[in-house]
Write a protein that holds these residues in place. Sequence first.
Motif, PDB file in Angstrom:
ATOM      1  N   ARG A 192       0.842  -1.190   0.000  1.00  0.00           N
ATOM      2  CA  ARG A 192       0.000   0.000   0.000  1.00  0.00           C
ATOM      3  C   ARG A 192       0.884   1.249   0.000  1.00  0.00           C
ATOM      4  N   PRO A 193       1.413   1.611  -1.156  1.00  0.00           N
ATOM      5  CA  PRO A 193       2.313   2.765  -1.207  1.00  0.00           C
ATOM      6  C   PRO A 193       1.629   4.089  -0.868  1.00  0.00           C
ATOM      7  N   TRP A 194       0.294   4.075  -0.876  1.00  0.00           N
ATOM      8  CA  TRP A 194      -0.473   5.280  -0.595  1.00  0.00           C
ATOM      9  C   TRP A 194      -0.778   5.450   0.898  1.00  0.00           C
ATOM     10  N   ALA A 195      -0.554   4.399   1.695  1.00  0.00           N
ATOM     11  CA  ALA A 195      -0.975   4.411   3.103  1.00  0.00           C
ATOM     12  C   ALA A 195      -0.221   5.460   3.906  1.00  0.00           C
ATOM     13  N   ALA A 196      -0.945   6.087   4.825  1.00  0.00           N
ATOM     14  CA  ALA A 196      -0.364   7.149   5.667  1.00  0.00           C
ATOM     15  C   ALA A 196       0.350   6.517   6.859  1.00  0.00           C
ATOM     16  N   THR A 197       1.538   5.980   6.593  1.00  0.00           N
ATOM     17  CA  THR A 197       2.318   5.304   7.630  1.00  0.00           C
ATOM     18  C   THR A 197       3.611   6.053   7.958  1.00  0.00           C
ATOM     19  N   GLY A 198       3.668   7.302   7.572  1.00  0.00           N
ATOM     20  CA  GLY A 198       4.868   8.096   7.839  1.00  0.00           C
ATOM     21  C   GLY A 198       5.620   8.391   6.551  1.00  0.00           C
ATOM     22  N   ARG A 199       6.237   9.543   6.510  1.00  0.00           N
ATOM     23  CA  ARG A 199       6.979   9.969   5.323  1.00  0.00           C
ATOM     24  C   ARG A 199       8.464   9.688   5.496  1.00  0.00           C
ATOM     25  N   LYS A 200       8.990   8.954   4.542  1.00  0.00           N
ATOM     26  CA  LYS A 200      10.433   8.707   4.564  1.00  0.00           C
ATOM     27  C   LYS A 200      11.182   9.969   4.119  1.00  0.00           C
ATOM     28  N   LYS A 201      12.349  10.139   4.635  1.00  0.00           N
ATOM     29  CA  LYS A 201      13.138  11.318   4.312  1.00  0.00           C
ATOM     30  C   LYS A 201      13.329  11.428   2.803  1.00  0.00           C
ATOM     31  N   GLY A 202      12.911  12.576   2.280  1.00  0.00           N
ATOM     32  CA  GLY A 202      13.033  12.808   0.856  1.00  0.00           C
ATOM     33  C   GLY A 202      11.949  12.164   0.014  1.00  0.00           C
ATOM     34  N   GLY A 203      11.076  11.380   0.649  1.00  0.00           N
ATOM     35  CA  GLY A 203      10.027  10.684  -0.093  1.00  0.00           C
ATOM     36  C   GLY A 203       8.785  11.540  -0.270  1.00  0.00           C
ATOM     37  N   PRO A 204       7.835  11.037  -1.038  1.00  0.00           N
ATOM     38  CA  PRO A 204       6.600  11.800  -1.280  1.00  0.00           C
ATOM     39  C   PRO A 204       5.714  11.833  -0.041  1.00  0.00           C
ATOM     40  N   LYS A 205       4.902  12.866   0.037  1.00  0.00           N
ATOM     41  CA  LYS A 205       3.927  12.948   1.110  1.00  0.00           C
ATOM     42  C   LYS A 205       2.856  11.879   0.905  1.00  0.00           C
ATOM     43  N   ARG A 206       2.392  11.328   2.012  1.00  0.00           N
ATOM     44  CA  ARG A 206       1.297  10.370   1.957  1.00  0.00           C
ATOM     45  C   ARG A 206       0.107  10.983   2.674  1.00  0.00           C
ATOM     46  N   LEU A 207      -0.834  11.490   1.909  1.00  0.00           N
ATOM     47  CA  LEU A 207      -1.996  12.176   2.469  1.00  0.00           C
ATOM     48  C   LEU A 207      -3.267  11.422   2.094  1.00  0.00           C
ATOM     49  N   ILE A 208      -4.126  11.202   3.067  1.00  0.00           N
ATOM     50  CA  ILE A 208      -5.440  10.610   2.832  1.00  0.00           C
ATOM     51  C   ILE A 208      -6.451  11.746   2.877  1.00  0.00           C
ATOM     52  N   ASN A 209      -7.176  11.921   1.790  1.00  0.00           N
ATOM     53  CA  ASN A 209      -7.992  13.127   1.679  1.00  0.00           C
ATOM     54  C   ASN A 209      -9.208  12.892   0.789  1.00  0.00           C
ATOM     55  N   SER A 210     -10.319  13.506   1.161  1.00  0.00           N
ATOM     56  CA  SER A 210     -11.470  13.556   0.250  1.00  0.00           C
ATOM     57  C   SER A 210     -12.011  14.979   0.163  1.00  0.00           C
ATOM     58  N   LEU A 211     -11.199  15.941   0.611  1.00  0.00           N
ATOM     59  CA  LEU A 211     -11.610  17.346   0.605  1.00  0.00           C
ATOM     60  C   LEU A 211     -10.944  18.069  -0.555  1.00  0.00           C
ATOM     61  N   TYR A 212     -11.744  18.592  -1.456  1.00  0.00           N
ATOM     62  CA  TYR A 212     -11.241  19.337  -2.610  1.00  0.00           C
ATOM     63  C   TYR A 212     -12.005  20.664  -2.685  1.00  0.00           C
ATOM     64  N   ILE A 213     -11.424  21.687  -2.085  1.00  0.00           N
ATOM     65  CA  ILE A 213     -12.100  22.983  -1.982  1.00  0.00           C
ATOM     66  C   ILE A 213     -12.284  23.630  -3.344  1.00  0.00           C
ATOM     67  N   VAL A 214     -11.283  23.511  -4.196  1.00  0.00           N
ATOM     68  CA  VAL A 214     -11.361  24.120  -5.534  1.00  0.00           C
ATOM     69  C   VAL A 214     -12.298  23.272  -6.395  1.00  0.00           C
ATOM     70  N   PRO A 215     -13.376  23.846  -6.926  1.00  0.00           N
ATOM     71  CA  PRO A 215     -14.350  23.056  -7.691  1.00  0.00           C
ATOM     72  C   PRO A 215     -13.734  22.272  -8.842  1.00  0.00           C
ATOM     73  N   GLU A 216     -12.768  22.873  -9.535  1.00  0.00           N
ATOM     74  CA  GLU A 216     -12.140  22.168 -10.652  1.00  0.00           C
ATOM     75  C   GLU A 216     -11.430  20.899 -10.175  1.00  0.00           C
ATOM     76  N   ASP A 217     -10.815  20.981  -8.997  1.00  0.00           N
ATOM     77  CA  ASP A 217     -10.133  19.809  -8.439  1.00  0.00           C
ATOM     78  C   ASP A 217     -11.134  18.731  -8.021  1.00  0.00           C
ATOM     79  N   CYS A 218     -12.245  19.159  -7.436  1.00  0.00           N
ATOM     80  CA  CYS A 218     -13.271  18.201  -7.010  1.00  0.00           C
ATOM     81  C   CYS A 218     -13.905  17.524  -8.226  1.00  0.00           C
ATOM     82  N   GLU A 219     -14.123  18.300  -9.287  1.00  0.00           N
ATOM     83  CA  GLU A 219     -14.675  17.708 -10.503  1.00  0.00           C
ATOM     84  C   GLU A 219     -13.712  16.677 -11.083  1.00  0.00           C
TER      85      GLU A 219
END
Length: 355
Positions: A192-219
């Motif tokens: 599960r490379p997407w799981a929020a189990t901590g960010r390794k140094k220099g690695g990508p952020k792992r964020l779990i989210n369903s909030l998209y304030i910008v309408p274009e992003d939500c669409e």
Amino acid sequence: MAKMLMKGNEAIGEGAVRAGCRYFFGYPITPQSELPHYLAKRMPEVGGTYLQSESETAAANMVFGAAGAGARVMTSSSGPGISLMQEGISYIAGAELPCVIVNMIRGGPGLGNIAPAQSDYFQAVKGGGHGDYRLICLAPASVQEIIDLMKDAFDLADKYRNPVMLLADGVLGQMMEPVELGEEQEITVPDRPWAATGRKKGGPKRLINSLYIVPEDCEKHNIKLGEKYAIIAREEQRWEEYRLEDAKMVVVAFGTSARICKAAVDSAREEGMAVGLIRPLTVWPFPNDVFARVKETANNFLVVEMNMGQMIEDVRLATNDAKPVHFYGRVGGMLPVARDILNEIRKLYDGGAAK
């Protein structure tokens, strides 16, 4: 292989454990209370976690958190409790997290009663909570099938990063049947490379989210989800065909209703009527493919449910109203009886009208 007697609710719990589920959050409600009771003992035996939440709302959000951390996790309830979970389920679907939700349907609406029903069909297959989302919905018809489908439920949840619901009723939860469990297999949970189990140094952020304030992003996010649901609808249809080859009349039912309908179909065959049965194993995605084939040769359809007529809408869509679609149902916790279904078949077989 040796068989053992097992109650449906307990079979769900054992099937989940054998599928690699190690976290359960839930709240007792009849007619599924034996399931959390079973897992309260079973989870510690396999190094898992059982936690009785303070409410069904809390249980859904605990599932959200555990799924976001990469766990194989499940919850269970019945109608009123599933209603309380709807906000959390929508969040989970929006965040594209895998989990399994069990709904052991009881009579409704409101508090209804604790007898079996199928009246949560709309809630399960049309979304239930807010927003455009879908649950994969499996509808077992026996205790053995419950065991077999639990692994499928978790695998499908992982494959599509989507909640999966096991949709059953109080009869299946309470009945005991012989089952084959087989040997416990070592389960490897997919990475599960997407799981929020901590960010390794220099690695990508792992964020779990369903909030998209910008309408274009939500669409954009909704379109992405819609494309995933289209793949599921095309690839994951499952159904059982029973005496369907030459059927001029087709009965359609799922779960406990389908078991009863098989007896009615057999009786109709004994009377010389060419009647068959389609039993959806996935009520979403609905098995449109089999109806596209059968509607060319069948004269009419009879939908049998333990509700006021909910799946009938999907049958009409699947057949494009090419042939008449009739309904027979019992509600409020009442079970359909094979002889009454047979009487409906007799009326309709030669072009009569349903009640």
